[in-house]
Scaffold this active site. Structure first.
Site, PDB file in Angstrom:
ATOM      1  N   SER A   1      17.287  -1.130  -0.457  1.00 49.71           N
ATOM      2  CA  SER A   1      16.571  -0.124  -1.231  1.00 49.71           C
ATOM      3  C   SER A   1      15.130   0.076  -0.490  1.00 49.71           C
ATOM      4  CB  SER A   1      16.602  -0.506  -2.769  1.00 49.71           C
ATOM      5  OG  SER A   1      17.692  -0.289  -3.282  1.00 49.71           O
ATOM      6  N   THR A   2      14.458  -1.103  -0.397  1.00 49.34           N
ATOM      7  CA  THR A   2      13.285  -0.963   0.320  1.00 49.34           C
ATOM      8  C   THR A   2      13.179  -1.788   1.467  1.00 49.34           C
ATOM      9  OG1 THR A   2      12.485  -2.957  -1.084  1.00 49.34           O
ATOM     10  CG2 THR A   2      12.361  -0.750  -1.915  1.00 49.34           C
TER      11      THR A   2
END
Length: 693
Positions: free
Chosen positions: A22-23
């Protein structure tokens, strides 16, 4: 272990392993999750695919699954499935594919149409069957709900911290965060004073553009942060000055929610940040940071900046005072339709209300000549300001002295900083190995650049020193200032006073001016003062016809009467002006051309012009003087030509003597040879005679 859903048809196509984190922080920190996702290749081999038929798509590492925007890996996956190249899509969890149902279900439809399987660590699913679609749909719905739950939990924690003013934000230049999350002013004194100088200059000049031009004229740089957060000194620009003036952190306030995120229509879900209005800021915690200005001053600065924006149709702002002779630029309103009036530099300047004409095609509301209105408003302003002239002059003098002192201190600090930078560059150059020419050449270039910057700063300081400083008023100067009380109208009318300065002075007392056309060639001017008081003035305006004037018929009858009596046009015009009449195009007097036109329309011939000059009263000519004294006229001409009688001659060249006893006695004395010459000029009050040598 091979699944029953896997057939030979599936094995003929590719197996794609989709990997996403996700990040960027998860990509770097959660290495175990990455290893598990790449290890899914063994799971694909267990399901029957050869290693050469297994492809890995990891282009979406560090991207969120809440949207397909900028996810090139997901777009590639969808394209290959739609081209019937993929028999299996494998991910460690279906949430890696999409966390948005609007993206998830189209993928299920394509996979069901192309008979492509979807697998995760729990099992293999066929989206073309009811049971497979039900299970995958539930997983997608739970994934989306989980995303909203996580986002809501994080947002609530962030807002709770922001309401206490403890949320760590990027601090503007001039504020630094120390150990323990304590925010203090930058220990660099030059940075502190330069930011304070920006605020002081704006409160004095009331325009961000003027502050920028002042700093550029004095060659004073502004402290800025680069993209790495380091301090950099850069030339002043309107944007940099505006950024400092608008930042609430300099007023000691923590503010969260100054901007809102909005979707851009037709841009594939892209978003942009737009600033909220001052009243719509979500969270404001005052007295959280060390302040450069108080909150009331910050609100005043925001109001002035907003008022300076010249969006006349969309806002009720006045705009910054600009060049141009029309005094009421930006503060004049129409009394008929309540819209702001434009200025038009035609016919020596006009105030025009054409808002309804431009917006709806209606006729123009009204047009008023500006010269008479500006003169009346200026006189009212000077009358209101007259009692405060002396105090205002003293305060202005002190403010200018403080501003000059601040500018000089800023120039001295800039010279000191540039000297340090030049000395540092010199030390770095001296420490390098001369044989290392790559490094030595760069350090030499930096040293030369630092010396050039130092020379420019010293030149700017030298130019500042050449300007004569303002000294406090001495006792004699104060006495002269008191003696000049009431002379502000002369200063106001001085050509050296710029139009922008007149407008700025006017706005100190006047909020706005409302104009309306009255009856009989007049304009009604209502002045709304800053304190709430209202003054109403009646100003004469040019009209199209003489009959429109209130006393137009009376003036016509008077012109006919005097013209029949044989009075010249110019004398008739003077008499009518004295009686309070005016011409249609001239608001303060009667023009001779007006009298001439009336006389022509009535068929009255012009009087014959006088064949002789009109002499001043109280004087006599040579003929009358000779008859009165019994002296030949020829003798008087001889004395005048010989210079023994000196006299002032008017423009017509005639010899005229004052009709008084002193002149008579002086001429008799010359005739009786008691004096050699006489001086009868006006500057000789006692008409001196010069006796014989």
């Amino acid at each position: 272990m091979k699944s029953e859903l896997v057939t030979a048809t599936h094995l003929e196509r590719k197996a794609i392993i989709y990997i996403r984190q996700s990040t960027p922080g998860q990509v770097v920190g959660n290495q175990e999750s990455l290893r598990l996702q790449y290890a899914l290749q063994h799971r694909a081999e267990d399901l029957g695919w050869r290693q050469s038929d297994i492809d890995v798509i990891d282009a979406d590492l560090g991207l969120s699954g809440s949207s397909t925007l900028d996810r090139r890996g997901f777009q590639e996956l969808t394209t290959r499935v739609s081209l019937n190249e993929v028999g299996l899509v494998l991910s460690i969890d279906v949430t890696r594919l999409a966390r948005n149902c609007s993206d998830w279900y189209p993928l299920l439809d394509i996979c069901g149409l192309r008979h492509c399987l979807i697998a995760d660590r729990d099992g293999v699913y066929d989206p073309g069957t009811p049971n497979g679609r039900l299970l995958l749909g539930l997983k997608g719905t739970i994934s989306e709900l989980e995303l909203h739950t996580i986002r809501g939990r994080l947002t609530s924690g962030l807002l709770a911290k922001a309401e206490r003013g403890e949320l760590a934000q990027m601090l503007p230049v001039g504020l630094v965060r120390e150990t323990g999350e304590i925010v203090v002013k930058d220990p660099n004194i030059e940075v502190q004073q330069r930011i304070g100088l920006v605020f002081d200059s704006f409160l004095r000049l009331r325009s961000a553009a003027k502050v920028m031009r002042l700093f550029q004229a004095k060659q004073l740089d502004l402290p800025r942060r680069d993209r790495h957060g380091d301090l950099r000194w850069m030339p002043a620009t309107s944007a940099s000055v505006g950024t400092i003036l608008k930042n609430p952190a300099y007023a000691g306030a923590f503010v969260y929610g100054r901007k809102r995120t909005e979707r851009i229509p037709g841009r594939q879900g892209r978003s942009t940040k737009t600033p909220r209005s001052f009243e719509q800021w979500r969270i404001v915690v005052r007295d959280r940071y060390p302040a450069y200005i108080d909150w009331a001053t910050y609100e005043t600065i925001r109001a002035v900046l907003s008022d300076n924006r010249a969006e006349y149709m969309n806002r009720t702002t006045r705009g910054a005072p600009r060049r141009g002779q029309l005094l009421l630029q930006g503060i004049v309103w129409c009394a008929r339709c309540a819209h702001k009036m434009y200025i038009r530099y035609q016919n020596r300047g006009e105030y025009v209300c054409n808002h309804l004409h431009t917006q709806k095609g209606a006729p123009a509301c009204q047009t008023l000549r500006a010269d008479a209105v500006d003169e009346a408003v200026g006189e009212a302003f000077l009358a209101a300001l007259a009692p405060a002239e002396i105090a205002l002059l003293s305060r202005t003098r002190r403010a200018q002295q403080q501003a000059d002192a601040s500018l000089r201190a800023a120039a001295e600090q800039q010279v000191a900083r540039q000297r340090y930078q030049a000395a540092l560059a010199e030390r770095q150059y001296n420490k390098v190995d001369p044989d290392n020419r790559l490094v030595a050449g760069e350090l030499e270039r930096r040293w030369e650049a630092a010396l050039i910057d130092l020379k420019n700063a010293e030149d700017a300081l030298a130019r500042h020193d050449t300007e004569p400083p303002l000294r406090p008023f001495s006792r004699s100067v104060k006495d002269k200032v008191v003696a000049l009380a009431g002379q502000l109208p002369q200063i106001w009318a001085d050509p050296k006073t710029s139009d922008a300065h007149r407008k700025a002075l006017l706005r100190c007392l006047v909020d706005k001016v409302v104009l309306g056309r009255g009856e009989h060639g007049t304009a009604i001017v209502r002045i709304l003062w800053r304190g709430g008081e209202i003054s109403e003035l009646v100003v004469k305006q040019p009209v199209a016809k003489l009959a429109t004037l209130e006393r137009g018929d009376e003036m016509r009858r008077r012109v006919i009467e005097l013209a029949i009596a044989g009075m010249p046009d110019d004398e008739i015009a003077r008499h009518l002006t004295t009686d309070g009449h005016r011409s249609a195009k001239c608001p303060d007097r009667v023009l001779p051309i007006t009298v001439q036109r009336i006389r022509y329309l009535e068929g009255i011939p012009a009087p014959k012009p006088a064949s002789r000059w009109h002499h001043a009263s109280g004087t006599i000519g040579i003929q009358d003087l000779g008859q009165r004294l019994g002296i030949p006229t020829k003798w008087l001409y001889v004395q005048l030509r010989g210079g023994r009688i000196q006299i002032d001659r008017p423009a017509n060249g005639a010899y005229r003597f004052q009709d008084c006893e002193m002149v008579m006695h002086a001429v008799r004395s010359l005739r009786d040879h008691q004096v050699d010459s006489i001086d009868l000029r006006a500057r000789q009050a006692n008409y001196m005679g010069h006796p014989h040598g």
